[in-house]
Structures are given as structure tokens and as C-alpha cells.
Design a protein around this motif. Structure first.
Motif, PDB file in Angstrom:
ATOM      1  N   UNK A 130      -0.479  -3.741   3.774  1.00 45.93           N
ATOM      2  CA  UNK A 130      -0.649  -4.677   2.674  1.00 45.93           C
ATOM      3  C   UNK A 130      -2.125  -4.926   2.402  1.00 45.93           C
ATOM      4  N   UNK A 131      -2.465  -4.962   1.129  1.00 50.37           N
ATOM      5  CA  UNK A 131      -3.816  -5.321   0.716  1.00 50.37           C
ATOM      6  C   UNK A 131      -3.712  -6.626  -0.034  1.00 50.37           C
ATOM      7  N   UNK A 132      -4.350  -7.676   0.487  1.00 49.30           N
ATOM      8  CA  UNK A 132      -4.169  -9.004  -0.103  1.00 49.30           C
ATOM      9  C   UNK A 132      -4.582  -9.046  -1.568  1.00 49.30           C
ATOM     10  N   UNK A 191       1.130  -6.267   8.045  1.00 51.17           N
ATOM     11  CA  UNK A 191       0.131  -6.529   6.992  1.00 51.17           C
ATOM     12  C   UNK A 191      -1.166  -5.769   7.252  1.00 51.17           C
ATOM     13  N   UNK A 192      -1.453  -5.482   8.522  1.00 54.59           N
ATOM     14  CA  UNK A 192      -2.685  -4.762   8.846  1.00 54.59           C
ATOM     15  C   UNK A 192      -2.677  -3.373   8.212  1.00 54.59           C
ATOM     16  N   UNK A 204       4.161 -10.206  11.977  1.00 52.88           N
ATOM     17  CA  UNK A 204       3.813 -10.216  10.542  1.00 52.88           C
ATOM     18  C   UNK A 204       2.515  -9.430  10.333  1.00 52.88           C
ATOM     19  N   UNK A 205       1.481  -9.774  11.116  1.00 50.09           N
ATOM     20  CA  UNK A 205       0.175  -9.179  10.826  1.00 50.09           C
ATOM     21  C   UNK A 205       0.100  -7.722  11.253  1.00 50.09           C
ATOM     22  N   UNK A 207       0.836  -1.204   0.000  1.00 55.75           N
ATOM     23  CA  UNK A 207       0.000   0.000   0.000  1.00 55.75           C
ATOM     24  C   UNK A 207       0.874   1.259   0.000  1.00 55.75           C
TER      25      UNK A 207
END
Lengths: 292, 148
Positions: free
Chosen positions: B145-147, B141-142, B137-138, B91
Motif C-alpha cells: 500500500x502507498x498512502x 501495508x509495508x 496490518x503494517x 500497489x
């Protein structure tokens, strides 16, 4: 976090539907009375599980804090909503509310002074909460600390700031029917309750129609992300391809079967589901895998 | 024989470069995604043991944890390059909050080091360190990152 799409519809619908259906209807006075005629007694320990399953803290506590002091914002095309303070503070939170006031807010979407709430507060799913779970949850809320942060006013323009108009939206979309009508086992029934009543999973994972209502024909099949970044994935087993055990592990640890990890807003959801019992996570997983 | 291998090598490089030219992937993007795949591979071994999908093996656990810690200790500045979010799962918020993004990397470095301290001790210690590791990690990712 964004639940913006419903807003695009409610104003229009509200204006179009006759005024009489828009009057707020709080819970009936006897809603929290048990079958034996006495008031239900709340158990704060059981209520903590309801609190996690319903994900109240994801919205009502500000980033990085535990206090239910509110502050999380929901941006939409029509303005910005802020989750209010629901801590036990008497002036700024719910400290002075009766049990009936609180249950009416969560289950009927009606405030103590008789106004409709905006559906950014997912009472349309909490409406299926059992009365016992409601009083347990209330007992738990009352055991949490007070915080004197004032709630922020929503930043919403005309006509969306007219709460009365929300009645039309509620009249058309709030439903007491289960989306998955047939549940063959007690585990599936429990899973349905956790997903459809408490978890408000569909608020993110199900697409909305032009009026902002959930499109139950595409139940849990993924949706646009109201925050604008990409899409929210389908969790229907046709698309996901995970076993029930894979899903249960993800809801506990945040790890996907190929050891990627959870991201985005789902991190907050896993923070909640990781605090449920193994049985409840397995029930949610069983429900998802069995989706028709 | 040697020259044959050399030739094969050249051919592979050439094919690789052609593929690169075709879909225009910035090598920095390939590098950071490979970095993530190294995380996933090694954490897969540790997580597989923690979830009792594979038997606990102290030696193997230690190797995976050491690898993870080594990867997490790399300086990542060369592949989080501004302007490379398009078409990836990264992102743009990364470049608006670079300090926080780096702090999340530090969190990862620390959690991986903590895992390397205990992974070879026993299964219970490994399981105890798993939560913080996955959390590191999360946490990133929270926000970043956008899956899809």
C-alpha cells in the motif's frame, strides 16, 4: 528504499568543482579522545539505543533477517547501490576495522583506505553524532554476530563510479549546522539531535533540489518518493495536524490517530523507533510539532 | 407509508448508482476499502483501550475483537481484482506476488483470532495481543500500500 535523487547532482557538481576540494578527509586522529585526554570508552548498552535511533539495521540487514550482512538495494537512475556487510566478520564485515576507521566511515564518509562513500549511506547526517555516541555505537556493533556473506559490488556506471568526484558533492552539501537553530528546551534539543543527527528522517521527508541536496527551506514538508510510488508525506505540523502524543504513539505502535497503520518504508523506521525510550519518542514528537 | 420508504430506497439506490457512474469507482475497490474501514473501526476500540484513551470494558473489547476476527476471516478474493490499482492506494505489486499477499491476509486472520481469544480477559492481555495485530496490518501495508 530509494535515496536516488542526490545522485543526479553529485557527478555534475563533482566534475565542476576543482579537484582539490575532492580529496577525502578522514576524522582527525584525536576525534575519539575525551576532554580529559584519554580515549572515550564505548558502552554497548547505550550503543544499542544509538543503533536503533540511527536505523542502521534498516539498510544493512537483508529482508527478514537480523544479521548485518548487507544486501539491501538502492535503485537510482545511475545504477544500483547495495548496502555492504557491516557484521563483525573479519574478512567480509568490519571485524578487522579500528574504532577510528568506523567513526571515520560514519561521521566523515571516508573509508579505511581513504575513499569517499556514496551519500546513500547517510553520513551527512551522522556527521553531527557526538563522539561518545559514536564509540557506544561501535561497542554495540562489535557485540553483534559475524556473517560471512560477501558485500555486493555496486552496479554504477561512469562517471558515477569515480568516488573521488563525491568530494565536490560533499564540499557543497555536507553541513555541520543545525537546520532548526533555536531549541528552547532540553527536550527540543534532544529531539533535534534524534531527528537531524541520528534519525535521518529528512532524507525521506524533505524534498531535494536539482543537485540532490536537501532543500532546508521545505524541511520535513514531504517529498517525491524515489521509488516512484506516490509521495512521502509532510510531517510538518501545519500539514500533519497530529498532537505530539499522536506522533509519539505512532512511532511506538505504528497506529495513526484514526487507527490506520503505518505502511511503506516507514514500517522499518517504526521498527526502530519502537525500541527507543518513551522520553526519546516524546522528544522527536516535540521537535516535529515545534518545527517553524 | 411503506411505499414511501420503498420509494426513498429506490431513490437512494438511483443516486448511489449515478454517483458510481460519475467517478467510475469499481465496486470491488469500494468493497475492499470498506473492509479496511471495518478493521480500523474495530481496532480503534481495542487500541483506544490499549492506549488508555478510553476505559477498558471487557464486553465491548470482546465485541470489537469478534468483529475484527469475523472480518479478517472473510475470503477476499472477490475484491482484489487485477487492474484495479489505478487511482487507489493498492500497489500493483499485489498482483505480482499474490501468494505473499494471501499469506499476509492469513497473518491478519491469525492475529485477529489471537486477539479474540484474550480481549475480554483483561486489559493486560489485550495490550499483549495488540503488537502482533498492528504488526499484521503494517506487514501488508509495508509491501502493498502507498498512502499517498
Amino acid at each position: 528504499m530509494g535515496y536516488g535523487r542526490w545522485i543526479s547532482g553529485f557527478g555534475v557538481v563533482g566534475l565542476g568543482v576543482a579537484f582539490f576540494v575532492t580529496a577525502p578527509a578522514p576524522l582527525p586522529d584525536d576525534a575519539l579522545i575525551g576532554a580529559d585526554g584519554t580515549a572515550l570508552i564505548g558502552d554497548p548498552i547505550a550503543g544499542e539505543m544509538v543503533f536503533h535511533a540511527a536505523g542502521c539495521a534498516s539498510c544493512h540487514s537483508a529482508e527478514g533477517t537480523d544479521a548485518l550482512a548487507g544486501g539491501k538495494s538502492f535503485v537510482s537512475d545511475f545504477g544500483t547501490f547495495y548496502a555492504p556487510n557491516i557484521s563483525t566478520d573479519v574478512d567480509h564485515g568490519i571485524g578487522a576495522w579500528s574504532d577510528h576507521d568506523l567513526a571515520s566511515a560514519m561521521i566523515a564518509g571516508v573509508s579505511p583506505n581513504g575513499a569517499h562513500y556514496y551519500p546513500a549511506f547517510p553520513y551527512t547526517t551522522y556527521s553531527k553524532m557526538t563522539p561518545q555516541d559514536a564509540v557506544d555505537l561501535i561497542a554495540h556493533l562489535r557485540s553483534l554476530p559475524a556473517d560471512a556473506t560477501p558485500s555486493r559490488d555496486h552496479d554504477v556506471g561512469f562517471p558515477f563510479n569515480i568516488r573521488r568526484l563525491l568530494g565536490g558533492w560533499k564540499f557543497l552539501f555536507a553541513s555541520d549546522d543545525w537546520v532548526v537553530a533555536d531549541v528552547a528546551t532540553p527536550e527540543l534539543e534532544r529531539g533535534r539531535y534524534l531527528v537531524e543527527a541520528l534519525g535521518h528522517c529528512a532524507e525521506c521527508h524533505t524534498p531535494r533540489n536539482a543537485l540532490g541536496a536537501l532543500n532546508t527551506g521545505d524541511w520535513m514538508r514531504g517529498a517525491a518518493n524515489p521509488s516512484g510510488d506516490g509521495t512521502i508525506p509532510s510531517v510538518h505540523s501545519d500539514d500533519l495536524g497530529w498532537s505530539a502524543q499522536d506522533i509519539a504513539i505512532y512511532l511506538d505502535s505504528g497506529f495513526t490517530p484514526d487507527f490506520d497503520t503505518v505502511g511503506g518504508e516507514m514500517v522499518d523506521v517504526v521498527d526502530n523507533t519502537s525500541q527507543l525510550s518513551d522520553e526519546d519518542r516524546a522528544a522527536i514528537a516535540a521537535y516535529l510539532v515545534a518545527l517553524p | 407509508m411503506k411505499s414511501l420508504i420503498l420509494l426513498a430506497g429506490v431513490a437512494t439506490v438511483a443516486v448511489g448508482t449515478m454517483a458510481f457512474a460519475q467517478d467510475d469507482v469499481d465496486p470491488a475497490v469500494t468493497a475492499r476499502q470498506a473492509h479496511m474501514q471495518l478493521y480500523a473501526h474495530n481496532i480503534g476500540i481495542l487500541g483506544g483501550m490499549a492506549q488508555a484513551k478510553i476505559d477498558y470494558d471487557a464486553e465491548l473489547a470482546q465485541i470489537a475483537a469478534n468483529n475484527l476476527a469475523a472480518v479478517a476471516a472473510l475470503d477476499e478474493t472477490t475484491y482484489w481484482i487485477e487492474g484495479t490499482a489505478e487511482g487507489t492506494k493498492a500497489l500493483p505489486a499485489i498482483w505480482e506476488n499474490m501468494d505473499d499477499f494471501m499469506a499476509k491476509q492469513d497473518g491478519m486472520t491469525n492475529a485477529a483470532a489471537a486477539m479474540a481469544d484474550v480481549a475480554g480477559t483483561d486489559l493486560a492481555s489485550l495490550q499483549g495481543a495488540m503488537g502482533d495485530l498492528g504488526g499484521a496490518c503494517s506487514a501488508c501495508h509495508r509491501e502493498y500500500r502507498q498512502r499517498n
